[in-house]
Motif scaffolding. Structure first.
Motif, PDB file in Angstrom:
ATOM      1  N   ALA A   1     -19.906  -7.980 -41.486  1.00 23.85           N
ATOM      2  CA  ALA A   1     -19.588  -6.556 -41.634  1.00 23.85           C
ATOM      3  C   ALA A   1     -20.772  -5.793 -42.216  1.00 23.85           C
ATOM      4  N   ALA A   2     -21.437  -6.383 -43.201  1.00 20.95           N
ATOM      5  CA  ALA A   2     -22.604  -5.733 -43.803  1.00 20.95           C
ATOM      6  C   ALA A   2     -23.732  -5.586 -42.785  1.00 20.95           C
ATOM      7  N   LYS A   3     -23.979  -6.631 -42.011  1.00 19.89           N
ATOM      8  CA  LYS A   3     -25.009  -6.570 -40.972  1.00 19.89           C
ATOM      9  C   LYS A   3     -24.639  -5.539 -39.913  1.00 19.89           C
ATOM     10  N   ALA A   4     -23.375  -5.539 -39.498  1.00 22.10           N
ATOM     11  CA  ALA A   4     -22.924  -4.620 -38.456  1.00 22.10           C
ATOM     12  C   ALA A   4     -23.093  -3.175 -38.893  1.00 22.10           C
ATOM     13  N   GLU A   5     -22.788  -2.901 -40.145  1.00 18.12           N
ATOM     14  CA  GLU A   5     -22.934  -1.537 -40.652  1.00 18.12           C
ATOM     15  C   GLU A   5     -24.380  -1.081 -40.560  1.00 18.12           C
ATOM     16  N   ASP A   6     -25.295  -1.948 -40.930  1.00 18.74           N
ATOM     17  CA  ASP A   6     -26.708  -1.600 -40.882  1.00 18.74           C
ATOM     18  C   ASP A   6     -27.197  -1.451 -39.440  1.00 18.74           C
ATOM     19  N   LEU A   7     -26.825  -2.366 -38.571  1.00 21.97           N
ATOM     20  CA  LEU A   7     -27.277  -2.323 -37.181  1.00 21.97           C
ATOM     21  C   LEU A   7     -26.637  -1.185 -36.405  1.00 21.97           C
ATOM     22  N   ALA A   8     -25.392  -0.829 -36.725  1.00 20.15           N
ATOM     23  CA  ALA A   8     -24.683   0.220 -35.990  1.00 20.15           C
ATOM     24  C   ALA A   8     -25.282   1.597 -36.242  1.00 20.15           C
ATOM     25  N   HIS A   9     -25.935   1.781 -37.380  1.00 24.55           N
ATOM     26  CA  HIS A   9     -26.512   3.086 -37.697  1.00 24.55           C
ATOM     27  C   HIS A   9     -27.649   3.471 -36.766  1.00 24.55           C
ATOM     28  N   ASN A  10     -28.265   2.518 -36.120  1.00 28.92           N
ATOM     29  CA  ASN A  10     -29.430   2.843 -35.310  1.00 28.92           C
ATOM     30  C   ASN A  10     -29.064   3.333 -33.907  1.00 28.92           C
ATOM     31  N   GLY A  11     -27.823   3.117 -33.475  1.00 34.10           N
ATOM     32  CA  GLY A  11     -27.392   3.612 -32.177  1.00 34.10           C
ATOM     33  C   GLY A  11     -27.936   2.854 -30.982  1.00 34.10           C
ATOM     34  N   LEU A  12     -28.707   1.803 -31.204  1.00 31.81           N
ATOM     35  CA  LEU A  12     -29.261   0.991 -30.123  1.00 31.81           C
ATOM     36  C   LEU A  12     -28.555  -0.356 -30.065  1.00 31.81           C
ATOM     37  N   GLU A  13     -28.490  -0.910 -28.882  1.00 28.89           N
ATOM     38  CA  GLU A  13     -27.918  -2.231 -28.707  1.00 28.89           C
ATOM     39  C   GLU A  13     -28.866  -3.289 -29.289  1.00 28.89           C
ATOM     40  N   THR A  14     -28.295  -4.285 -29.926  1.00 30.20           N
ATOM     41  CA  THR A  14     -29.081  -5.376 -30.510  1.00 30.20           C
ATOM     42  C   THR A  14     -28.656  -6.683 -29.873  1.00 30.20           C
ATOM     43  N   MET A  15     -29.630  -7.439 -29.389  1.00 28.07           N
ATOM     44  CA  MET A  15     -29.371  -8.752 -28.785  1.00 28.07           C
ATOM     45  C   MET A  15     -29.575  -9.817 -29.846  1.00 28.07           C
ATOM     46  N   MET A  16     -28.559 -10.665 -30.039  1.00 30.20           N
ATOM     47  CA  MET A  16     -28.624 -11.789 -30.972  1.00 30.20           C
ATOM     48  C   MET A  16     -28.473 -13.065 -30.158  1.00 30.20           C
ATOM     49  N   VAL A  17     -29.490 -13.913 -30.198  1.00 30.01           N
ATOM     50  CA  VAL A  17     -29.423 -15.196 -29.511  1.00 30.01           C
ATOM     51  C   VAL A  17     -29.455 -16.282 -30.579  1.00 30.01           C
ATOM     52  N   TYR A  18     -28.419 -17.097 -30.585  1.00 31.38           N
ATOM     53  CA  TYR A  18     -28.310 -18.205 -31.528  1.00 31.38           C
ATOM     54  C   TYR A  18     -28.719 -19.490 -30.827  1.00 31.38           C
ATOM     55  N   PHE A  19     -29.735 -20.160 -31.377  1.00 29.97           N
ATOM     56  CA  PHE A  19     -30.132 -21.474 -30.868  1.00 29.97           C
ATOM     57  C   PHE A  19     -29.457 -22.518 -31.744  1.00 29.97           C
ATOM     58  N   ALA A  20     -28.546 -23.278 -31.124  1.00 30.54           N
ATOM     59  CA  ALA A  20     -27.786 -24.288 -31.849  1.00 30.54           C
ATOM     60  C   ALA A  20     -27.676 -25.533 -30.976  1.00 30.54           C
ATOM     61  N   ASN A  21     -28.039 -26.667 -31.531  1.00 32.85           N
ATOM     62  CA  ASN A  21     -28.067 -27.897 -30.730  1.00 32.85           C
ATOM     63  C   ASN A  21     -27.435 -29.113 -31.410  1.00 32.85           C
ATOM     64  N   THR A  22     -26.695 -28.881 -32.464  1.00 31.42           N
ATOM     65  CA  THR A  22     -25.985 -29.969 -33.150  1.00 31.42           C
ATOM     66  C   THR A  22     -24.541 -29.515 -33.364  1.00 31.42           C
ATOM     67  N   PRO A  23     -23.635 -30.448 -33.641  1.00 28.45           N
ATOM     68  CA  PRO A  23     -22.241 -30.023 -33.854  1.00 28.45           C
ATOM     69  C   PRO A  23     -22.093 -28.970 -34.961  1.00 28.45           C
ATOM     70  N   VAL A  24     -22.767 -29.164 -36.088  1.00 31.98           N
ATOM     71  CA  VAL A  24     -22.621 -28.194 -37.185  1.00 31.98           C
ATOM     72  C   VAL A  24     -23.289 -26.856 -36.823  1.00 31.98           C
ATOM     73  N   SER A  25     -24.432 -26.907 -36.161  1.00 28.25           N
ATOM     74  CA  SER A  25     -25.087 -25.641 -35.806  1.00 28.25           C
ATOM     75  C   SER A  25     -24.303 -24.900 -34.723  1.00 28.25           C
ATOM     76  N   LEU A  26     -23.686 -25.638 -33.816  1.00 26.09           N
ATOM     77  CA  LEU A  26     -22.846 -24.997 -32.790  1.00 26.09           C
ATOM     78  C   LEU A  26     -21.624 -24.332 -33.422  1.00 26.09           C
ATOM     79  N   LYS A  27     -21.061 -24.968 -34.432  1.00 26.10           N
ATOM     80  CA  LYS A  27     -19.923 -24.370 -35.132  1.00 26.10           C
ATOM     81  C   LYS A  27     -20.351 -23.095 -35.853  1.00 26.10           C
TER      82      LYS A  27
END
Length: 143
Positions: A68-94
Protein backbone atom coordinates in the motif's frame (compact mmCIF):
# COMPACT_ATOMS: atom_id res chain seq x y z
CA UNK A 1 22.10 -5.32 3.48
CA UNK A 2 19.38 -7.80 2.52
CA UNK A 3 17.68 -5.36 0.08
CA UNK A 4 19.72 -3.23 -2.30
CA UNK A 5 18.89 -1.28 -5.43
CA UNK A 6 20.67 0.24 -8.39
CA UNK A 7 19.18 2.69 -10.85
CA UNK A 8 20.24 2.08 -14.45
CA UNK A 9 19.14 5.31 -16.16
CA UNK A 10 20.18 4.16 -19.65
CA UNK A 11 17.64 1.33 -19.37
CA UNK A 12 14.99 3.28 -17.41
CA UNK A 13 15.35 0.49 -14.86
CA UNK A 14 15.62 -0.02 -11.14
CA UNK A 15 17.33 -3.29 -10.22
CA UNK A 16 16.42 -4.49 -6.73
CA UNK A 17 18.15 -7.47 -5.18
CA UNK A 18 17.12 -9.28 -2.03
CA UNK A 19 19.23 -11.83 -0.17
CA UNK A 20 18.83 -13.89 2.97
CA UNK A 21 15.69 -13.37 5.02
CA UNK A 22 13.31 -11.01 3.19
CA UNK A 23 11.89 -8.56 5.74
CA UNK A 24 9.25 -5.87 5.22
CA UNK A 25 11.41 -3.41 7.18
CA UNK A 26 14.28 -3.87 4.69
CA UNK A 27 11.90 -3.39 1.76
CA UNK A 28 10.53 -0.17 3.26
CA UNK A 29 14.05 1.12 3.85
CA UNK A 30 15.18 0.30 0.30
CA UNK A 31 12.03 1.76 -1.28
CA UNK A 32 12.36 4.92 0.80
CA UNK A 33 15.99 5.32 -0.29
CA UNK A 34 14.97 4.76 -3.92
CA UNK A 35 12.18 7.36 -3.69
CA UNK A 36 14.71 9.94 -2.42
CA UNK A 37 17.42 9.08 -4.96
CA UNK A 38 18.20 11.83 -7.48
CA UNK A 39 18.00 9.35 -10.40
CA UNK A 40 14.53 8.06 -9.39
CA UNK A 41 11.95 8.91 -12.06
CA UNK A 42 8.25 8.22 -12.53
CA UNK A 43 7.61 5.30 -14.84
CA UNK A 44 10.91 3.53 -14.25
CA UNK A 45 10.68 -0.20 -14.71
CA UNK A 46 11.64 -2.45 -11.79
CA UNK A 47 13.47 -5.76 -11.90
CA UNK A 48 13.18 -7.39 -8.50
CA UNK A 49 15.64 -10.26 -8.06
CA UNK A 50 14.39 -12.65 -5.39
CA UNK A 51 16.67 -15.52 -6.40
CA UNK A 52 18.92 -15.16 -3.34
CA UNK A 53 16.33 -15.10 -0.57
CA UNK A 54 16.37 -17.96 1.91
CA UNK A 55 13.06 -17.18 3.61
CA UNK A 56 10.52 -14.42 3.93
CA UNK A 57 8.66 -12.63 6.67
CA UNK A 58 5.27 -14.23 7.16
CA UNK A 59 3.46 -11.21 8.65
CA UNK A 60 1.11 -10.81 5.70
CA UNK A 61 -0.55 -7.71 7.18
CA UNK A 62 2.86 -5.99 7.17
CA UNK A 63 3.49 -7.16 3.61
CA UNK A 64 0.18 -5.66 2.46
CA UNK A 65 1.01 -2.44 4.32
CA UNK A 66 4.28 -2.28 2.39
CA UNK A 67 2.46 -2.76 -0.92
CA UNK A 68 0.00 0.00 0.00
CA UNK A 69 2.84 2.40 0.83
CA UNK A 70 4.59 1.64 -2.46
CA UNK A 71 1.33 1.93 -4.41
CA UNK A 72 0.61 5.34 -2.92
CA UNK A 73 4.00 6.63 -3.99
CA UNK A 74 3.88 5.09 -7.48
CA UNK A 75 0.26 6.13 -8.13
CA UNK A 76 1.09 9.82 -7.67
CA UNK A 77 3.16 9.89 -10.83
CA UNK A 78 0.28 8.97 -13.16
CA UNK A 79 2.50 6.66 -15.25
CA UNK A 80 2.31 2.91 -15.54
CA UNK A 81 5.08 1.02 -13.73
CA UNK A 82 6.31 -2.40 -14.84
CA UNK A 83 7.45 -4.73 -12.04
CA UNK A 84 9.20 -7.93 -13.07
CA UNK A 85 9.97 -10.40 -10.31
CA UNK A 86 12.76 -12.90 -10.98
CA UNK A 87 12.12 -15.92 -8.78
CA UNK A 88 13.58 -19.38 -9.29
CA UNK A 89 13.22 -21.23 -5.98
CA UNK A 90 10.13 -22.34 -4.04
CA UNK A 91 10.53 -19.60 -1.41
CA UNK A 92 11.29 -16.89 -3.97
CA UNK A 93 8.32 -17.96 -6.10
CA UNK A 94 6.08 -17.71 -3.04
CA UNK A 95 7.42 -14.23 -2.22
CA UNK A 96 7.02 -13.13 -5.85
CA UNK A 97 3.44 -14.40 -6.02
CA UNK A 98 2.58 -12.55 -2.82
CA UNK A 99 4.14 -9.33 -4.12
CA UNK A 100 2.59 -9.67 -7.58
CA UNK A 101 -0.87 -10.31 -6.18
CA UNK A 102 -0.55 -7.18 -4.05
CA UNK A 103 -0.64 -4.99 -7.16
CA UNK A 104 -3.50 -4.17 -9.46
CA UNK A 105 -3.63 -2.48 -12.84
CA UNK A 106 -5.81 0.22 -11.26
CA UNK A 107 -2.78 1.16 -9.16
CA UNK A 108 -0.81 1.73 -12.34
CA UNK A 109 1.43 -1.29 -11.75
CA UNK A 110 1.84 -4.19 -14.15
CA UNK A 111 3.53 -7.05 -12.27
CA UNK A 112 4.78 -10.34 -13.66
CA UNK A 113 6.88 -13.22 -12.35
CA UNK A 114 9.61 -14.86 -14.43
CA UNK A 115 11.55 -17.97 -13.44
CA UNK A 116 14.72 -17.33 -15.49
CA UNK A 117 16.98 -14.32 -15.77
CA UNK A 118 16.72 -14.35 -19.55
CA UNK A 119 12.90 -14.32 -19.43
CA UNK A 120 12.88 -11.53 -16.84
CA UNK A 121 15.23 -9.39 -18.91
CA UNK A 122 13.39 -10.17 -22.15
CA UNK A 123 10.06 -9.15 -20.63
CA UNK A 124 11.64 -5.75 -19.95
CA UNK A 125 12.88 -5.52 -23.54
CA UNK A 126 16.51 -5.94 -22.48
CA UNK A 127 18.79 -7.98 -24.74
CA UNK A 128 21.00 -9.50 -22.04
CA UNK A 129 21.27 -13.21 -21.28
CA UNK A 130 21.66 -12.62 -17.55
CA UNK A 131 21.58 -9.93 -14.90
CA UNK A 132 25.35 -9.98 -14.39
CA UNK A 133 25.90 -9.09 -18.07
CA UNK A 134 23.44 -6.19 -17.73
CA UNK A 135 25.18 -4.83 -14.64
CA UNK A 136 28.63 -5.23 -16.24
CA UNK A 137 27.47 -3.30 -19.31
CA UNK A 138 26.11 -0.55 -17.06
CA UNK A 139 29.42 -0.37 -15.16
CA UNK A 140 31.28 0.07 -18.45
CA UNK A 141 29.00 2.93 -19.45
CA UNK A 142 29.69 4.73 -16.19
CA UNK A 143 33.47 4.25 -16.36
Amino acid sequence: MPATFQILPSHNLVYVQYSGLMLVEDSLRAFGAYAQHPDARPGQRHLIDLSRITDMERDFAKVMQLQAAKAEDLAHNGLETMMVYFANTPVSLKAAALAKNGWSASQGVIAIVQETEAAALSSLGLAFSNISAMLTAEERKRA
